[in-house]
Write a protein that holds these residues in place. Sequence first.
Motif, PDB file in Angstrom:
ATOM      1  N   ALA A  95       0.835  -1.207   0.000  1.00 22.56           N
ATOM      2  CA  ALA A  95       0.000   0.000   0.000  1.00 22.56           C
ATOM      3  C   ALA A  95       0.867   1.253   0.000  1.00 22.56           C
ATOM      4  O   ALA A  95       0.545   2.245  -0.672  1.00 22.56           O
ATOM      5  CB  ALA A  95      -0.932  -0.005   1.212  1.00 22.56           C
ATOM      6  N   ASP A  96       1.969   1.230   0.749  1.00 23.76           N
ATOM      7  CA  ASP A  96       2.891   2.366   0.745  1.00 23.76           C
ATOM      8  C   ASP A  96       3.484   2.578  -0.645  1.00 23.76           C
ATOM      9  O   ASP A  96       3.642   3.721  -1.107  1.00 23.76           O
ATOM     10  CB  ASP A  96       4.025   2.144   1.759  1.00 23.76           C
ATOM     11  N   LEU A  97       3.824   1.484  -1.312  1.00 26.80           N
ATOM     12  CA  LEU A  97       4.368   1.590  -2.670  1.00 26.80           C
ATOM     13  C   LEU A  97       3.312   2.134  -3.625  1.00 26.80           C
ATOM     14  O   LEU A  97       3.633   2.895  -4.544  1.00 26.80           O
ATOM     15  CB  LEU A  97       4.878   0.227  -3.139  1.00 26.80           C
ATOM     16  N   VAL A 125       2.729  -7.555 -11.838  1.00 30.60           N
ATOM     17  CA  VAL A 125       2.899  -7.565 -10.386  1.00 30.60           C
ATOM     18  C   VAL A 125       1.545  -7.657  -9.683  1.00 30.60           C
ATOM     19  O   VAL A 125       1.424  -8.302  -8.625  1.00 30.60           O
ATOM     20  CB  VAL A 125       3.703  -6.340  -9.885  1.00 30.60           C
ATOM     21  N   ASP A 126       0.518  -7.035 -10.265  1.00 30.04           N
ATOM     22  CA  ASP A 126      -0.824  -7.135  -9.681  1.00 30.04           C
ATOM     23  C   ASP A 126      -1.316  -8.580  -9.734  1.00 30.04           C
ATOM     24  O   ASP A 126      -1.909  -9.081  -8.766  1.00 30.04           O
ATOM     25  CB  ASP A 126      -1.782  -6.214 -10.422  1.00 30.04           C
ATOM     26  N   GLU A 197       8.791  -3.442  -8.996  1.00 33.23           N
ATOM     27  CA  GLU A 197       9.577  -4.646  -8.704  1.00 33.23           C
ATOM     28  C   GLU A 197       9.442  -5.032  -7.230  1.00 33.23           C
ATOM     29  O   GLU A 197       9.339  -6.213  -6.887  1.00 33.23           O
ATOM     30  CB  GLU A 197      11.047  -4.412  -9.059  1.00 33.23           C
ATOM     31  N   ARG A 198       9.394  -4.035  -6.352  1.00 35.01           N
ATOM     32  CA  ARG A 198       9.243  -4.314  -4.928  1.00 35.01           C
ATOM     33  C   ARG A 198       7.880  -4.906  -4.597  1.00 35.01           C
ATOM     34  O   ARG A 198       7.756  -5.751  -3.709  1.00 35.01           O
ATOM     35  CB  ARG A 198       9.474  -3.033  -4.118  1.00 35.01           C
ATOM     36  N   VAL A 199       6.847  -4.467  -5.314  1.00 37.33           N
ATOM     37  CA  VAL A 199       5.527  -5.091  -5.125  1.00 37.33           C
ATOM     38  C   VAL A 199       5.622  -6.581  -5.449  1.00 37.33           C
ATOM     39  O   VAL A 199       5.088  -7.428  -4.714  1.00 37.33           O
ATOM     40  CB  VAL A 199       4.456  -4.411  -6.003  1.00 37.33           C
TER      41      VAL A 199
END
Length: 222
Positions: A95-97, A125-126, A197-199
């Motif tokens: 959520a922060d991303l 990513v989703d 990418e982090r997600v």
Amino acid sequence: MARNEYQNRLEGLREDVLHMGETVRERLGIALRALEERNEALGREVIERDYEINETYLELERECTDLIALQQPVAGDLRFIAASFKIITDLERVADLATNLGEYAGRAEREIYPDVDVGHIGERVDEALGEAMAAYAEEDVEACYAIAERDEEIDDLCERASELVIRDLIETDMDGAETERLFGEVSRLLLTVRDLERVGDHAVNIAARTLYMVESDDELIY
């Protein structure tokens, strides 16, 4: 606490974690749409509603803590509660991303690298996040491994996108004013790719915790 009530609370925790996952995916989807449309209002919506995710996280954190402190669960129940706590932490970070992506949407002035398909990366990513939450819901071990393998594809997409942007920047001839503006757009695009990418990494974390929850197997935890 009666055994039936305890089991009901465990099931309620699972349902609440899944609902949090749905909400986070909804916010991620709005952020991706804001990026695609360069829509500052949509991006602002994600940012301004982030407090709702934070409140949900704190409520579920308290529930996990209470279940451990008051019931002293063992074996499978303890792994389930611990995994759920780790998963809500990953969801809160996703959520922060998403709020980062919403902020980038407000700063985007133009599409400078049409060959960098941020929308496609976002879809991947989703999908990974959705599959990770489904694996948690269904305790699907095979899906956990598949999500980890898919992350390699996402990493490759992000690496190629970043390389294209950097190579083009090095090869482009510009005057001072144009260089400053381009640097701002390049920075935004590289941050966007990094956060997507982090997600994907958080989706793998969710799969890893699910695998540990189901089989006490820490192979995917890193």
